[in-house]
Design a protein around this motif. Structure first.
Motif, PDB file in Angstrom:
ATOM      1  N   ASP A  72       0.800  -1.222   0.000  1.00  0.00           N
ATOM      2  CA  ASP A  72       0.000   0.000   0.000  1.00  0.00           C
ATOM      3  C   ASP A  72       0.837   1.278   0.000  1.00  0.00           C
ATOM      4  O   ASP A  72       0.333   2.335  -0.353  1.00  0.00           O
ATOM      5  N   SER A  73       2.078   1.183   0.432  1.00  0.00           N
ATOM      6  CA  SER A  73       2.877   2.412   0.537  1.00  0.00           C
ATOM      7  C   SER A  73       3.349   2.920  -0.817  1.00  0.00           C
ATOM      8  O   SER A  73       3.744   4.073  -0.945  1.00  0.00           O
ATOM      9  N   PHE A  74       3.314   2.047  -1.842  1.00  0.00           N
ATOM     10  CA  PHE A  74       3.753   2.555  -3.156  1.00  0.00           C
ATOM     11  C   PHE A  74       2.870   2.162  -4.330  1.00  0.00           C
ATOM     12  O   PHE A  74       2.914   2.781  -5.371  1.00  0.00           O
ATOM     13  N   LEU A  75       2.039   1.106  -4.184  1.00  0.00           N
ATOM     14  CA  LEU A  75       1.334   0.585  -5.351  1.00  0.00           C
ATOM     15  C   LEU A  75      -0.184   0.577  -5.229  1.00  0.00           C
ATOM     16  O   LEU A  75      -0.875   0.804  -6.209  1.00  0.00           O
ATOM     17  N   ASN A  76      -0.719   0.254  -4.069  1.00  0.00           N
ATOM     18  CA  ASN A  76      -2.162   0.018  -3.954  1.00  0.00           C
ATOM     19  C   ASN A  76      -2.938   1.059  -3.156  1.00  0.00           C
ATOM     20  O   ASN A  76      -4.154   0.943  -3.018  1.00  0.00           O
ATOM     21  N   HIS A  77      -2.247   2.036  -2.597  1.00  0.00           N
ATOM     22  CA  HIS A  77      -2.993   3.063  -1.843  1.00  0.00           C
ATOM     23  C   HIS A  77      -2.257   4.398  -2.024  1.00  0.00           C
ATOM     24  O   HIS A  77      -2.663   5.230  -2.815  1.00  0.00           O
ATOM     25  N   GLN A  78      -1.137   4.550  -1.341  1.00  0.00           N
ATOM     26  CA  GLN A  78      -0.228   5.642  -1.686  1.00  0.00           C
ATOM     27  C   GLN A  78       0.503   5.220  -2.963  1.00  0.00           C
ATOM     28  O   GLN A  78       0.774   4.034  -3.157  1.00  0.00           O
ATOM     29  N   LEU A  79       0.795   6.188  -3.823  1.00  0.00           N
ATOM     30  CA  LEU A  79       1.497   5.870  -5.067  1.00  0.00           C
ATOM     31  C   LEU A  79       2.870   6.521  -5.083  1.00  0.00           C
ATOM     32  O   LEU A  79       2.981   7.737  -4.917  1.00  0.00           O
ATOM     33  N   ASP A  80       3.903   5.710  -5.269  1.00  0.00           N
ATOM     34  CA  ASP A  80       5.258   6.226  -5.445  1.00  0.00           C
ATOM     35  C   ASP A  80       5.489   6.370  -6.952  1.00  0.00           C
ATOM     36  O   ASP A  80       5.779   5.392  -7.644  1.00  0.00           O
ATOM     37  N   VAL A  81       5.326   7.590  -7.435  1.00  0.00           N
ATOM     38  CA  VAL A  81       5.324   7.798  -8.886  1.00  0.00           C
ATOM     39  C   VAL A  81       6.691   7.508  -9.494  1.00  0.00           C
ATOM     40  O   VAL A  81       6.797   7.016 -10.624  1.00  0.00           O
ATOM     41  N   SER A  82       7.739   7.774  -8.730  1.00  0.00           N
ATOM     42  CA  SER A  82       9.075   7.456  -9.233  1.00  0.00           C
ATOM     43  C   SER A  82       9.237   5.942  -9.409  1.00  0.00           C
ATOM     44  O   SER A  82       9.781   5.462 -10.412  1.00  0.00           O
ATOM     45  N   LEU A  83       8.721   5.197  -8.459  1.00  0.00           N
ATOM     46  CA  LEU A  83       8.771   3.733  -8.573  1.00  0.00           C
ATOM     47  C   LEU A  83       7.842   3.231  -9.690  1.00  0.00           C
ATOM     48  O   LEU A  83       8.186   2.287 -10.410  1.00  0.00           O
ATOM     49  N   LEU A  84       6.703   3.886  -9.849  1.00  0.00           N
ATOM     50  CA  LEU A  84       5.811   3.520 -10.965  1.00  0.00           C
ATOM     51  C   LEU A  84       6.512   3.758 -12.302  1.00  0.00           C
ATOM     52  O   LEU A  84       6.340   3.003 -13.257  1.00  0.00           O
ATOM     53  N   ASN A  85       7.329   4.796 -12.331  1.00  0.00           N
ATOM     54  CA  ASN A  85       8.086   5.073 -13.545  1.00  0.00           C
ATOM     55  C   ASN A  85       9.110   3.969 -13.819  1.00  0.00           C
ATOM     56  O   ASN A  85       9.295   3.533 -14.957  1.00  0.00           O
ATOM     57  N   THR A  86       9.735   3.498 -12.763  1.00  0.00           N
ATOM     58  CA  THR A  86      10.670   2.366 -12.876  1.00  0.00           C
ATOM     59  C   THR A  86       9.945   1.131 -13.414  1.00  0.00           C
ATOM     60  O   THR A  86      10.451   0.417 -14.282  1.00  0.00           O
ATOM     61  N   ILE A  87       8.744   0.899 -12.877  1.00  0.00           N
ATOM     62  CA  ILE A  87       7.926  -0.245 -13.311  1.00  0.00           C
ATOM     63  C   ILE A  87       7.560  -0.110 -14.797  1.00  0.00           C
ATOM     64  O   ILE A  87       7.679  -1.060 -15.571  1.00  0.00           O
ATOM     65  N   GLY A  88       7.157   1.075 -15.184  1.00  0.00           N
ATOM     66  CA  GLY A  88       6.784   1.312 -16.578  1.00  0.00           C
ATOM     67  C   GLY A  88       7.950   1.055 -17.526  1.00  0.00           C
ATOM     68  O   GLY A  88       7.798   0.436 -18.583  1.00  0.00           O
ATOM     69  N   ARG A  89       9.128   1.510 -17.106  1.00  0.00           N
ATOM     70  CA  ARG A  89      10.330   1.306 -17.924  1.00  0.00           C
ATOM     71  C   ARG A  89      10.677  -0.180 -18.013  1.00  0.00           C
ATOM     72  O   ARG A  89      11.100  -0.671 -19.063  1.00  0.00           O
ATOM     73  N   ALA A  90      10.474  -0.902 -16.910  1.00  0.00           N
ATOM     74  CA  ALA A  90      10.762  -2.346 -16.911  1.00  0.00           C
ATOM     75  C   ALA A  90       9.794  -3.093 -17.832  1.00  0.00           C
ATOM     76  O   ALA A  90      10.196  -4.020 -18.537  1.00  0.00           O
ATOM     77  N   PHE A  91       8.537  -2.698 -17.842  1.00  0.00           N
ATOM     78  CA  PHE A  91       7.595  -3.313 -18.785  1.00  0.00           C
ATOM     79  C   PHE A  91       8.012  -3.013 -20.229  1.00  0.00           C
ATOM     80  O   PHE A  91       7.941  -3.871 -21.102  1.00  0.00           O
ATOM     81  N   TYR A  92       8.460  -1.782 -20.442  1.00  0.00           N
ATOM     82  CA  TYR A  92       8.867  -1.409 -21.807  1.00  0.00           C
ATOM     83  C   TYR A  92      10.111  -2.185 -22.233  1.00  0.00           C
ATOM     84  O   TYR A  92      10.236  -2.581 -23.398  1.00  0.00           O
ATOM     85  N   ALA A  93      11.005  -2.434 -21.287  1.00  0.00           N
ATOM     86  CA  ALA A  93      12.215  -3.211 -21.612  1.00  0.00           C
ATOM     87  C   ALA A  93      11.836  -4.611 -22.084  1.00  0.00           C
ATOM     88  O   ALA A  93      12.469  -5.179 -22.967  1.00  0.00           O
ATOM     89  N   HIS A  94      10.771  -5.162 -21.523  1.00  0.00           N
ATOM     90  CA  HIS A  94      10.366  -6.526 -21.917  1.00  0.00           C
ATOM     91  C   HIS A  94       9.471  -6.546 -23.153  1.00  0.00           C
ATOM     92  O   HIS A  94       9.645  -7.390 -24.031  1.00  0.00           O
ATOM     93  N   PHE A  95       8.494  -5.651 -23.193  1.00  0.00           N
ATOM     94  CA  PHE A  95       7.477  -5.725 -24.254  1.00  0.00           C
ATOM     95  C   PHE A  95       7.653  -4.657 -25.343  1.00  0.00           C
ATOM     96  O   PHE A  95       6.883  -4.625 -26.293  1.00  0.00           O
ATOM     97  N   GLY A  96       8.637  -3.793 -25.168  1.00  0.00           N
ATOM     98  CA  GLY A  96       8.757  -2.624 -26.050  1.00  0.00           C
ATOM     99  C   GLY A  96       8.986  -2.923 -27.517  1.00  0.00           C
ATOM    100  O   GLY A  96       8.688  -2.094 -28.371  1.00  0.00           O
ATOM    101  N   GLN A  97       9.520  -4.108 -27.814  1.00  0.00           N
ATOM    102  CA  GLN A  97       9.781  -4.434 -29.231  1.00  0.00           C
ATOM    103  C   GLN A  97       8.518  -4.873 -29.955  1.00  0.00           C
ATOM    104  O   GLN A  97       8.491  -4.931 -31.189  1.00  0.00           O
ATOM    105  N   LEU A  98       7.467  -5.201 -29.191  1.00  0.00           N
ATOM    106  CA  LEU A  98       6.194  -5.571 -29.827  1.00  0.00           C
ATOM    107  C   LEU A  98       5.498  -4.306 -30.292  1.00  0.00           C
ATOM    108  O   LEU A  98       5.534  -3.283 -29.619  1.00  0.00           O
TER     109      LEU A  98
END
Ligand code: G4P
Ligand code: NA
Ligand code: NA
Length: 191
Positions: free
Chosen positions: A26-52
């Motif tokens: 809840d401290s970063f994903l499900n209630h309070q949002l850590d936007v910097s960490l969400l950005n890290t997550i977004g980049r990690a998804f792009y690293a895996h799926f970005g070529q599609l």
């Protein structure tokens, strides 16, 4: 990979275990949002799926929205989120998927307006947790009904001691988890 390391640390440092099978983040994903960490997550998804070549990201309200929206800044595609309640404002022309809730012991419908999912679109599904796989299965039903193509499913945290990932792979879904939780026994987070 540095982004995955950052995420691992956040989960180990901030995650709290409830019982033997629930991980609260809840401290970063499900209630309070850590936007910097969400950005890290977004980049990690792009690293895996970005070529599609994807046309759209699909997620489900509520917790998927922040993740999908930030990831979409890398993919540069729109995000559509499936709705869980029938509101007057929802376009009546929808595709529906069903989701069985183990906690509530009942099935509910999730819906996407037909105008926001076109046949032949390539769709990446993103979500926060993969446990029993029901939410993603429901989103796959919607994509199939629309005649669109599900190119994969990315989740931040897979609880690999629950059957969701295997169930989805049996349905032909390319599932990728950024982090796999092996067990939560005795209050310990084992990645
Ligand atoms: P699933 O089949 O979709 O994999 O999930 P399941 O029914 O097992 O879980 C129901 C809800 O609980 C889902 O959120 C899921 O993301 C969430 N969930 C499952 N396990 C955990 C966990 O260990 N920790 C946390 N924090 N959440 C978990 P949802 O009802 O779809 O809702 P929302 O939160 O996105 O609104
Ligand atoms: Na969710
Ligand atoms: Na959730």
């Amino acid at each position: 990979n540095n982004d995955i390391e950052i995420l691992r640390h956040a989960i180990l440092d901030q995650g709290r275990v409830i019982g033997n099978d629930i991980l609260k983040v809840d401290s970063f994903l499900n209630h309070q949002l850590d936007v910097s960490l969400l950005n890290t997550i977004g980049r990690a998804f792009y690293a895996h799926f970005g070529q599609l070549k994807i046309d759209k990201i699909l997620t489900a309200e509520v917790s998927g929205i922040a993740i999908a929206a930030i990831a979409a800044q890398y993919f540069k595609v729109p995000v559509v989120f499936a709705k869980k309640t029938l509101s007057k404002n929802l376009d009546p022309d929808t595709w529906e998927g069903s989701v069985y809730s183990y906690t509530k012991g009942q099935t509910y419908q999730i819906r996407v307006a037909r105008r926001y999912l076109q046949a032949d679109e390539k769709v990446l599904v993103l979500d926060d947790f993969l446990a029993n796989g029901e939410a993603i299965k429901g989103m796959k039903e919607i994509i199939d009904l629309a005649g669109a193509q599900m190119v994969g499913a990315g989740v931040v945290i897979e609880k690999s001691f629950q059957p969701g990932a295997e169930k989805l792979r049996e349905l032909g879904v390319d599932v990728h988890a950024l982090i796999r939780v092996v067990s939560l026994d005795n209050g310990q987070i084992n990645l």
